[in-house]
Enzyme design. Sequence first.
Site, PDB file in Angstrom:
ATOM      1  N   CYS A  28       0.857  -1.179   0.000  1.00 42.73           N
ATOM      2  CA  CYS A  28       0.000   0.000   0.000  1.00 42.73           C
ATOM      3  C   CYS A  28       0.894   1.230   0.000  1.00 42.73           C
ATOM      4  O   CYS A  28       1.401   1.627   1.041  1.00 42.73           O
ATOM      5  CB  CYS A  28      -0.904  -0.016   1.231  1.00 42.73           C
ATOM      6  SG  CYS A  28      -2.123   1.298   1.272  1.00 42.73           S
ATOM      7  N   GLU A  38      -2.908   0.206  -6.303  1.00 41.46           N
ATOM      8  CA  GLU A  38      -1.965  -0.909  -6.413  1.00 41.46           C
ATOM      9  C   GLU A  38      -1.475  -0.965  -7.844  1.00 41.46           C
ATOM     10  O   GLU A  38      -2.240  -0.688  -8.775  1.00 41.46           O
ATOM     11  CB  GLU A  38      -2.637  -2.252  -6.077  1.00 41.46           C
ATOM     12  CG  GLU A  38      -3.011  -2.464  -4.622  1.00 41.46           C
ATOM     13  CD  GLU A  38      -1.837  -2.834  -3.739  1.00 41.46           C
ATOM     14  OE1 GLU A  38      -0.695  -2.904  -4.245  1.00 41.46           O
ATOM     15  OE2 GLU A  38      -2.065  -3.039  -2.536  1.00 41.46           O
TER      16      GLU A  38
END
Length: 232
Positions: free
Chosen positions: A2, A103
Amino acid sequence: MCGRLVVTSSTKQLLAAGGASRADDERPPRYNLAPTQDAPAVLNRDRAVLRWIRWGLTPRWARDLAAGARLFNARAETAAEKPSFRDALQKRRCVVLADGFYEWAHGETPKQPWFIHRKDGAPLLLAGLWDDWREPNGGREWTTFTILTTEPNDLIRPLHDRMPVILEASALETWLAPHPRPPADWHALFRPCPAELLTRRPVNPRVNSTAFDEPACLAPYTPPPRAQLELF
DNA sequence: CCAGACGTTGTT
DNA sequence: GTCTGG
DNA sequence: CCAGACGTTGTT
DNA sequence: GTCTGG
Protein backbone atom coordinates in the site's frame (compact mmCIF):
# COMPACT_ATOMS: atom_id res chain seq x y z
CA MET A 1 1.28 -3.47 -0.27
CA CYS A 2 0.00 0.00 0.00
CA GLY A 3 2.03 2.92 -1.30
CA ARG A 4 -0.44 5.54 -2.50
CA LEU A 5 -3.71 6.74 -0.93
CA VAL A 6 -6.88 8.57 -1.85
CA VAL A 7 -8.60 10.78 0.74
CA THR A 8 -11.73 12.42 -0.62
CA SER A 9 -14.23 12.26 2.25
CA SER A 10 -15.11 15.44 4.10
CA THR A 11 -13.68 16.07 7.54
CA LYS A 12 -17.10 15.30 8.97
CA GLN A 13 -17.18 11.93 7.23
CA LEU A 14 -13.62 11.11 8.29
CA LEU A 15 -14.42 11.96 11.90
CA ALA A 16 -17.47 9.72 11.83
CA ALA A 17 -15.51 6.83 10.34
CA GLY A 18 -12.67 7.17 12.83
CA GLY A 19 -14.84 7.79 15.87
CA ALA A 20 -13.16 11.13 16.60
CA SER A 21 -14.85 14.40 17.51
CA ARG A 22 -12.49 17.04 16.14
CA ALA A 23 -9.74 17.42 13.54
CA ASP A 24 -6.41 19.19 13.96
CA ASP A 25 -6.63 20.64 10.45
CA GLU A 26 -8.87 21.09 7.44
CA ARG A 27 -7.35 19.82 4.19
CA PRO A 28 -8.50 19.64 0.59
CA PRO A 29 -9.33 16.24 -0.92
CA ARG A 30 -6.35 14.16 -2.04
CA TYR A 31 -6.54 11.99 -5.13
CA ASN A 32 -2.93 10.81 -5.07
CA LEU A 33 -1.27 10.95 -1.66
CA ALA A 34 2.27 9.58 -1.39
CA PRO A 35 4.64 8.55 1.40
CA THR A 36 6.25 11.58 3.14
CA GLN A 37 2.93 13.42 2.83
CA ASP A 38 0.29 13.87 5.53
CA ALA A 39 -2.71 11.58 5.89
CA PRO A 40 -5.55 11.64 8.45
CA ALA A 41 -5.27 9.26 11.39
CA VAL A 42 -6.72 8.62 14.83
CA LEU A 43 -4.05 7.71 17.38
CA ASN A 44 -4.65 5.53 20.40
CA ARG A 45 -3.02 8.30 22.48
CA ASP A 46 -5.97 10.59 21.83
CA ARG A 47 -8.95 8.98 20.17
CA ALA A 48 -10.95 12.19 20.12
CA VAL A 49 -8.70 13.86 17.56
CA LEU A 50 -8.24 13.23 13.86
CA ARG A 51 -4.66 14.25 13.09
CA TRP A 52 -2.91 14.80 9.76
CA ILE A 53 0.44 13.10 10.21
CA ARG A 54 3.38 12.17 8.00
CA TRP A 55 3.38 8.84 6.16
CA GLY A 56 6.59 6.87 6.75
CA LEU A 57 7.43 5.87 10.31
CA THR A 58 10.59 7.43 11.65
CA PRO A 59 11.54 5.63 14.89
CA ARG A 60 12.16 8.04 17.77
CA TRP A 61 15.80 6.95 17.84
CA ALA A 62 16.50 7.49 14.15
CA ARG A 63 19.14 10.03 13.16
CA ASP A 64 16.93 11.88 10.75
CA LEU A 65 13.38 12.21 9.60
CA ALA A 66 14.25 10.78 6.21
CA ALA A 67 14.80 7.42 7.84
CA GLY A 68 11.07 6.89 7.70
CA ALA A 69 10.70 7.47 3.99
CA ARG A 70 10.87 3.78 3.19
CA LEU A 71 9.10 2.57 6.31
CA PHE A 72 5.66 3.30 4.92
CA ASN A 73 4.57 -0.32 5.30
CA ALA A 74 5.19 -2.86 8.06
CA ARG A 75 4.57 -6.57 7.69
CA ALA A 76 1.93 -7.52 10.25
CA GLU A 77 3.52 -10.95 10.62
CA THR A 78 6.88 -9.58 11.76
CA ALA A 79 6.21 -6.12 13.19
CA ALA A 80 6.39 -7.47 16.74
CA GLU A 81 10.08 -8.33 16.25
CA LYS A 82 11.34 -5.43 14.16
CA PRO A 83 13.31 -2.78 16.04
CA SER A 84 11.48 0.00 14.20
CA PHE A 85 8.00 -1.31 14.90
CA ARG A 86 7.84 -3.60 17.91
CA ASP A 87 7.45 -0.90 20.53
CA ALA A 88 4.84 0.89 18.43
CA LEU A 89 2.82 -2.31 17.96
CA GLN A 90 2.53 -2.65 21.71
CA LYS A 91 1.89 0.96 22.57
CA ARG A 92 1.39 3.28 19.60
CA ARG A 93 -1.33 2.10 17.25
CA CYS A 94 -3.48 4.20 14.95
CA VAL A 95 -6.15 4.00 12.30
CA VAL A 96 -5.50 5.74 9.01
CA LEU A 97 -8.57 6.98 7.15
CA ALA A 98 -8.56 6.64 3.38
CA ASP A 99 -11.25 6.36 0.74
CA GLY A 100 -9.09 4.02 -1.26
CA PHE A 101 -5.58 3.20 -2.39
CA TYR A 102 -3.69 2.33 -5.55
CA GLU A 103 -1.96 -0.91 -6.41
CA TRP A 104 0.32 -1.54 -9.36
CA ALA A 105 0.17 -4.92 -11.00
CA HIS A 106 3.26 -6.86 -10.16
CA GLY A 107 6.02 -6.35 -12.74
CA GLU A 108 3.85 -5.08 -15.62
CA THR A 109 5.12 -2.61 -18.20
CA PRO A 110 3.92 -0.03 -18.71
CA LYS A 111 3.04 0.29 -15.05
CA GLN A 112 -0.72 0.13 -14.69
CA PRO A 113 -2.28 1.51 -11.51
CA TRP A 114 -5.55 0.18 -10.06
CA PHE A 115 -7.86 2.00 -7.70
CA ILE A 116 -9.23 -0.07 -4.84
CA HIS A 117 -12.03 1.10 -2.57
CA ARG A 118 -15.05 -0.06 -0.61
CA LYS A 119 -18.13 -0.91 -2.63
CA ASP A 120 -20.24 1.20 -0.27
CA GLY A 121 -17.97 4.22 -0.68
CA ALA A 122 -17.19 4.55 3.02
CA PRO A 123 -13.63 5.35 4.18
CA LEU A 124 -11.34 2.41 4.87
CA LEU A 125 -9.94 1.90 8.35
CA LEU A 126 -6.28 1.03 7.79
CA ALA A 127 -4.34 -0.41 10.71
CA GLY A 128 -1.26 1.70 11.38
CA LEU A 129 1.53 2.33 13.86
CA TRP A 130 2.85 5.74 14.82
CA ASP A 131 5.82 7.28 16.56
CA ASP A 132 7.08 10.72 17.55
CA TRP A 133 10.43 11.98 16.32
CA ARG A 134 12.04 15.18 17.56
CA GLU A 135 14.46 17.24 15.53
CA PRO A 136 17.81 17.73 17.26
CA ASN A 137 18.70 21.09 18.80
CA GLY A 138 15.23 21.84 20.05
CA GLY A 139 13.56 21.60 16.65
CA ARG A 140 9.97 20.60 16.10
CA GLU A 141 8.41 17.24 16.80
CA TRP A 142 7.04 15.08 13.99
CA THR A 143 4.45 12.37 14.29
CA THR A 144 4.81 9.72 11.59
CA PHE A 145 3.00 6.50 10.76
CA THR A 146 3.24 3.26 8.81
CA ILE A 147 0.51 0.99 7.41
CA LEU A 148 0.49 -2.68 8.31
CA THR A 149 0.27 -5.18 5.47
CA THR A 150 -0.93 -8.77 5.24
CA GLU A 151 -1.50 -11.42 2.59
CA PRO A 152 -3.91 -10.47 -0.20
CA ASN A 153 -7.56 -11.46 -0.58
CA ASP A 154 -8.97 -12.68 -3.92
CA LEU A 155 -9.55 -9.17 -5.21
CA ILE A 156 -5.97 -8.04 -4.69
CA ARG A 157 -4.09 -11.27 -5.39
CA PRO A 158 -4.09 -10.86 -9.19
CA LEU A 159 -2.29 -7.56 -8.67
CA HIS A 160 -0.03 -8.07 -5.68
CA ASP A 161 1.01 -10.45 -2.94
CA ARG A 162 0.41 -7.95 -0.13
CA MET A 163 -2.45 -5.67 0.91
CA PRO A 164 -3.07 -3.28 3.79
CA VAL A 165 -4.69 -4.50 7.00
CA ILE A 166 -8.26 -3.19 6.78
CA LEU A 167 -10.21 -3.18 10.04
CA GLU A 168 -13.91 -3.66 10.61
CA ALA A 169 -15.58 -0.85 12.52
CA SER A 170 -16.12 -3.30 15.38
CA ALA A 171 -12.33 -3.70 15.74
CA LEU A 172 -11.65 0.01 16.28
CA GLU A 173 -12.19 -0.20 20.01
CA THR A 174 -9.67 -3.00 20.40
CA TRP A 175 -7.06 -1.64 18.02
CA LEU A 176 -7.12 1.82 19.58
CA ALA A 177 -6.89 0.65 23.17
CA PRO A 178 -4.63 3.13 24.95
CA HIS A 179 -2.67 0.54 26.89
CA PRO A 180 -0.01 -1.98 25.83
CA ARG A 181 -1.28 -5.26 24.45
CA PRO A 182 0.64 -8.41 23.64
CA PRO A 183 1.22 -9.25 19.95
CA ALA A 184 -0.85 -12.44 20.31
CA ASP A 185 -3.98 -10.28 20.60
CA TRP A 186 -3.77 -9.22 16.99
CA HIS A 187 -3.84 -12.37 14.93
CA ALA A 188 -7.55 -12.18 14.16
CA LEU A 189 -7.34 -8.53 13.15
CA PHE A 190 -4.42 -9.07 10.79
CA ARG A 191 -6.39 -11.25 8.37
CA PRO A 192 -7.11 -9.91 4.88
CA CYS A 193 -10.54 -8.31 4.75
CA PRO A 194 -13.31 -10.04 2.74
CA ALA A 195 -12.89 -9.54 -1.01
CA GLU A 196 -16.62 -8.80 -1.31
CA LEU A 197 -16.16 -5.61 0.69
CA LEU A 198 -14.00 -4.04 -2.01
CA THR A 199 -13.94 -3.33 -5.70
CA ARG A 200 -11.19 -2.29 -8.12
CA ARG A 201 -10.75 -0.59 -11.47
CA PRO A 202 -7.82 0.42 -13.65
CA VAL A 203 -7.01 4.14 -13.70
CA ASN A 204 -4.89 6.37 -15.91
CA PRO A 205 -1.13 5.72 -15.62
CA ARG A 206 -0.76 9.45 -15.13
CA VAL A 207 -1.47 8.45 -11.52
CA ASN A 208 2.07 7.04 -11.43
CA SER A 209 3.32 10.58 -11.01
CA THR A 210 2.56 12.16 -7.66
CA ALA A 211 2.18 15.50 -9.43
CA PHE A 212 -1.13 14.23 -10.84
CA ASP A 213 -3.46 14.82 -7.89
CA GLU A 214 -6.94 15.73 -9.04
CA PRO A 215 -10.39 14.19 -9.48
CA ALA A 216 -9.39 12.83 -12.91
CA CYS A 217 -7.14 10.34 -11.09
CA LEU A 218 -10.29 8.34 -10.35
CA ALA A 219 -11.89 8.60 -13.80
CA PRO A 220 -12.79 5.42 -15.71
CA TYR A 221 -9.90 4.24 -17.87
CA THR A 222 -9.48 1.40 -20.32
CA PRO A 223 -5.90 0.14 -20.62
CA PRO A 224 -4.54 -0.40 -24.15
CA PRO A 225 -5.29 -3.90 -25.52
CA ARG A 226 -1.77 -5.21 -25.08
CA ALA A 227 -1.66 -4.22 -21.44
CA GLN A 228 -5.10 -5.76 -20.90
CA LEU A 229 -3.89 -9.10 -22.21
CA GLU A 230 -0.92 -9.04 -19.90
CA LEU A 231 -3.06 -8.26 -16.91
CA PHE A 232 -5.42 -11.22 -17.25
C1' DC B 1 29.93 -0.76 31.96
C1' DC B 2 29.90 1.97 27.18
C1' DA B 3 29.77 2.16 21.97
C1' DG B 4 27.59 1.35 18.05
C1' DA B 5 24.27 -0.63 15.14
C1' DC B 6 19.61 -1.02 13.97
C1' DG B 7 16.16 0.99 9.57
C1' DT B 8 11.74 -2.31 6.18
C1' DT B 9 9.39 -3.82 1.93
C1' DG B 10 9.45 -5.65 -2.03
C1' DT B 11 11.92 -6.31 -6.32
C1' DT B 12 14.92 -8.88 -9.42
C1' DG C 1 14.26 2.71 22.22
C1' DT C 2 16.69 -2.28 22.38
C1' DC C 3 20.14 -5.44 21.36
C1' DT C 4 24.85 -6.95 20.47
C1' DG C 5 29.82 -6.78 20.97
C1' DG C 6 33.82 -5.73 23.45
C1' DC D 1 4.31 3.33 -4.40
C1' DC D 2 6.71 5.75 -8.80
C1' DA D 3 9.72 9.30 -11.02
C1' DG D 4 13.80 11.35 -11.50
C1' DA D 5 18.35 12.46 -10.29
C1' DC D 6 22.79 10.85 -9.71
C1' DG D 7 28.47 12.11 -12.80
C1' DT D 8 33.26 14.18 -8.98
C1' DT D 9 37.89 15.64 -8.59
C1' DG D 10 40.82 18.85 -9.08
C1' DT D 11 42.07 22.68 -11.44
C1' DT D 12 41.56 27.36 -13.66
C1' DG E 1 22.35 0.33 -9.58
C1' DT E 2 20.88 3.45 -5.34
C1' DC E 3 19.03 7.31 -3.22
C1' DT E 4 15.79 11.15 -2.70
C1' DG E 5 11.47 13.54 -3.17
C1' DG E 6 6.60 13.66 -3.55
